[in-house]
Design a protein around this motif. Structure first.
Motif, short mmCIF file in Angstrom:
data_model
loop_
_atom_site.label_atom_id
_atom_site.label_comp_id
_atom_site.label_asym_id
_atom_site.label_seq_id
_atom_site.Cartn_x
_atom_site.Cartn_y
_atom_site.Cartn_z
N ARG B 9 0.84 2.53 -3.65
CA ARG B 9 0.36 1.32 -3.18
C ARG B 9 -1.11 1.59 -2.87
NH1 ARG B 9 4.27 -1.48 0.33
NH2 ARG B 9 4.50 -3.05 -1.48
N ASP B 14 -1.69 -4.78 -3.97
CA ASP B 14 -0.73 -5.63 -4.23
C ASP B 14 0.01 -5.61 -5.60
OD1 ASP B 14 -1.48 -7.13 -2.13
OD2 ASP B 14 -2.54 -8.85 -3.24
N SER B 17 4.88 -4.08 -6.13
CA SER B 17 5.53 -5.07 -5.33
C SER B 17 6.90 -4.45 -4.93
CB SER B 17 5.53 -6.45 -6.19
OG SER B 17 6.50 -7.27 -5.81
#
Ligand SMILES: Cc1cc2nc3c(=O)[nH]c(=O)nc-3n(C[C@H](O)[C@H](O)[C@H](O)COP(=O)(O)OP(=O)(O)OC[C@H]3O[C@@H](n4cnc5c(N)ncnc54)[C@H](O)[C@@H]3O)c2cc1C
Ligand SMILES: Cc1cc2nc3c(=O)[nH]c(=O)nc-3n(C[C@H](O)[C@H](O)[C@H](O)COP(=O)(O)OP(=O)(O)OC[C@H]3O[C@@H](n4cnc5c(N)ncnc54)[C@H](O)[C@@H]3O)c2cc1C
Lengths: 456, 456
Positions: B9, B14, B17
């Motif tokens: 991450r 984003d 996920s």
């Protein structure tokens, strides 16, 4: 070593030879490497014998080099670490021919010539045709091709499956009889081109082709090298499915005219062409290429329509290497094998010839130009100690140019000893390391053709 | 796992996920396996990101499954051991197109449709065409093919080279730009068909083809299945270079007539054909096939010469799978993928249909019959708990017959989870062991798509 020889003699008898003359015959191929005598030569006749010998060698850590016809050009069969030379040339059975599926199963010592003689009555042929008399096992091992590859693919595209004996003597089957499969890793393609370093091929299942309804051959001569190469480039870019398109430069033509008594031709850059298809298709293809050739200054097509004229022509092409080395009495040759993307072929060939001319080196170029592949036979005087080194220098220069143009150091001859030095540049260190990972997984003791492909 | 997610991450933001809906989308492909949710989905955009994620997963022993379009049919993308689903569908750049050498370099998320739209103006096309909208990376990984393979080969013959990220994050290049090479082990072919178990493909260099001067399509209907298949066999044995020759059985035709509103056809066994070449060549080929079809009771050719009629026809063929599963409302389908030597195709197909009929199972057959490959969509009621198992039973029977005829369990869909059980019978224990040797050399920690191809 003695233990291996004794144990192998127990089941091979006379077919395990330590005679000097036999060992000399197996000390190198058609290359100019310094010969090394194997400790013994084993003439095997069955898969089981191959398996037993491999198990023995593996157990004792004795090197083993497969030997087909010994025509390879990069030191492939030179047993640099001695040990056993495993001669497969007596495994010549054609085991199955399936006309309805166009495939066959053969032993590795079968030659293309033998196979095609056998197939002729059945209206089929096997298209992969190196300019030598070599074994199909050797062709698989070197990923060979030839003049027909532009139309029919190389050996890679024409093998359906293999039987392979692994380093420890286990026997596996790869591939199958279907035209395609998505059933696990492609072991067949991994053994093709592995030069006897991953396993010994004891059977080959080949894809065959129907003899085309119509064939015709033509010869076209050009004022200069660039014109001949550019004709090839445009022909390929036009998608014309030529069966063969071979370049011979002026020196090579001079050599062939003399050696093969080719009458009616001049010593200028020349294309030899062949067209396969239906009557109408062949005519269409030939007209299209003729128009391209004329555009580039080609001096008309000389047709060879009857089978005899055609075969005389292709025999001359086939003997081009011998014609080249005979151009200067007593000389020998080494052969480059650069292959580049077709758009860069003119640069590669014209540049290579200019390099040779600048050094005053006599060279003959003969090329499978439809694939972007050409051979430059560099002649040298074996009595001049520095001459071979000068020839290698030129070879390196030609390879360097080929790599810079996005090409490869070997289109079809393979790596052997001679091309090892280029592999890292060509593939990168990591990809080469991955090849070594495969090698050590398949042959943990390193008995199979050690010293080849990889530099240690 | 948490450490990997946190670290990924940090550089994906984003695009890493853990949302339930996203994980569900990545829980299986177009198959009927029980879905498994990955712990997270990573939408990568660059080779470097792929390399970083792989290095992370390798360090922590976290499983990683590549995900293209998720259209595979054998459970390939089901993350049975959870971990990361690596979604490559956003890597859609076309990086180079070389018209003069007919090749291109693309990212793995490019689809055939996208590529062909891009190429159309340049007179070139990429021929490998599965009946789905899928990524070219996924096609490489499954060794895909489609309706054109009979003429242009499968993906295997149309890839020149790859960029691959290895399990530990190292990046390698395989292959090159020349049409052929004999320069070491064929890593390209090893990754093709490896189903994400040996490395992640981040770039593909493809061979392109010229759009043929002339194309025509035809449809021929037959009184029974054997007649249609035998027409195919004789066509192939005659060496006619058909571009496409697709079989639809009576049930499949019934489905297509309804789903694709194909007018003017009857629900009987049917061949869809296409011919590529010059004007004269196309005519010649078509006449030859028509004569063979008439000999076998074929009821004349219906021609689709204009581009629109041709594309309507091939759209219907392309949608055959969806037509089949819509034949019985609420039903689903599993798909066999047997491929046999062409001479055994009538036995394979007629036998497979008889097996289904004997069990009262509705099935639709659609086949790339020129390659000996056919799919039998076996419909089942998802609300009947025993129905899927009965469908698998039939699938096994059809595969067993295919293997007995010298064929393979998978012509093009691959192994995934569904075909693992057949590999030992098909290759033998030793060859399968050798594949495992490769796997453990390339991916010592077993993080890449674990559980696929091999049963543990
Ligand atoms: C005049 C001339 C023209 C040529 N023209 C061409 C050409 O047009 N195209 C081309 O591709 N090549 C050409 N060559 C090179 C050579 O003929 C090929 O490389 C050929 O494939 C070698 O076959 P061979 O049987 O002689 O193999 P060998 O030279 O005996 O062996 C070659 C390599 O294969 C291995 N090997 C042999 N048999 C087996 C086996 N059964 N299992 C495992 N490994 C094995 C050997 O260990 C060695 O590494 C030419 C050579 C000459 C002399
Ligand atoms: C209606 C329908 C018709 C079909 N028709 C055909 C057909 O005619 N011919 C045919 O061959 N197939 C066909 N298929 C099957 C499927 O479309 C193919 O297998 C296709 O190649 C899968 O591509 P994908 O992008 O969907 O891959 P995915 O399903 O996402 O992945 C397939 C496999 O490849 C791996 N993978 C994906 N991308 C990469 C990458 N970049 N690097 C490494 N591994 C990767 C995955 O891990 C997985 O193991 C059909 C499927 C459907 C639903």
């Amino acid at each position: 070593m003695d233990a291996v020889i004794a144990a192998a003699r127990a089941f091979l008898g006379d077919r395990l030879s330590t005679a000097q003359a036999i060992r000399e015959q197996h000390s190198r191929g058609e290359d100019q490497t310094a010969p090394t005598l194997p400790d013994a030569v084993a003439y095997v006749e069955t898969t089981e014998e191959v398996s037993r010998i491999l198990a023995l060698c593996n157990q004792h850590g004795v090197p083993l080099v497969a030997f087909g016809a010994g025509t390879s050009l990069e030191g492939h069969v030179n047993p640099v670490r001695r040990g056993i030379s495993l001669d497969l040339s007596r495994m010549t059975s054609i085991l199955e021919v399936n006309a309805e599926d166009m495939d066959c199963l053969i032993e590795p010592g079968v030659t293309r010539q033998q196979l095609n003689d056998y197939l002729r009555d059945q209206g089929m042929f096997f298209p992969v045709d190196p300019g030598s008399v070599c074994t199909i096992g050797g062709m698989c091992a070197t990923r060979a091709s030839g003049t027909n590859a532009v139309r029919y693919g190389t050996i890679r595209e024409n093998v359906l499956g293999l039987e392979v004996v692994l380093a420890d003597g286990r026997v596996i089957q790869t591939g199958g009889r279907s035209r395609k499969a998505a059933n696990g890793y492609d072991l067949t393609r991994l053994f093709i081109g592995s030069e006897g370093t991953l396993g010994i091929i004891t059977r080959v299942r080949l894809r065959l082709h129907g003899i085309p309804e119509a064939q015709s051959a033509a010869v076209c001569q050009f004022p200069d090298l660039a014109a001949a190469v550019n004709t090839t480039i445009v022909t390929m870019q036009s998608g014309i499915p030529v069966a063969r398109i071979e370049l011979l430069d002026a020196d090579q033509m001079r050599a062939c005219i003399r050696y093969s008594k080719l009458e009616g031709y001049r010593a200028t850059p020349t294309l030899f062409l062949e067209f396969h298809g239906t009557e109408a298709g062949v005519r269409e293809q030939a007209e299209a290429v003729e128009a391209i050739a004329l555009d580039h200054g080609g001096e008309g097509f000389a047709w060879a329509t009857d089978a005899e004229a055609r075969s005389r022509l292709w025999k001359a092409r086939h003997d081009a290497y011998w014609a080249a080395v005979n151009l200067i009495p007593g000389h020998r040759g080494i052969t480059t094998d650069v292959c580049v993307p077709i758009s860069r072929l003119a640069e590669a060939i014209v540049g290579a010839k200019a390099d040779a001319d600048a050094l005053g080196q006599t060279t003959c170029i003969v090329g499978h130009v439809g694939d972007g592949n050409f051979h430059q036979v560099i002649l040298f005087d074996p009595n001049d100690p520095a001459a071979l080194e000068r020839a290698w220098e030129l070879d390196r220069k030609i390879v360097a140019r080929g790599l810079a143009l996005g090409g490869t150091c070997s289109g079809e001859h393979g790596v052997g000893l001679g091309k090892r030095e280029f592999l890292e540049q060509e593939h990168g260190a990591e990809a080469l390391a991955l090849m070594r990972t495969i090698k050590s997984g398949f042959d943990p003791k390193g008995i199979l053709n050690p010293g080849k492909i990889f530099r240690n």
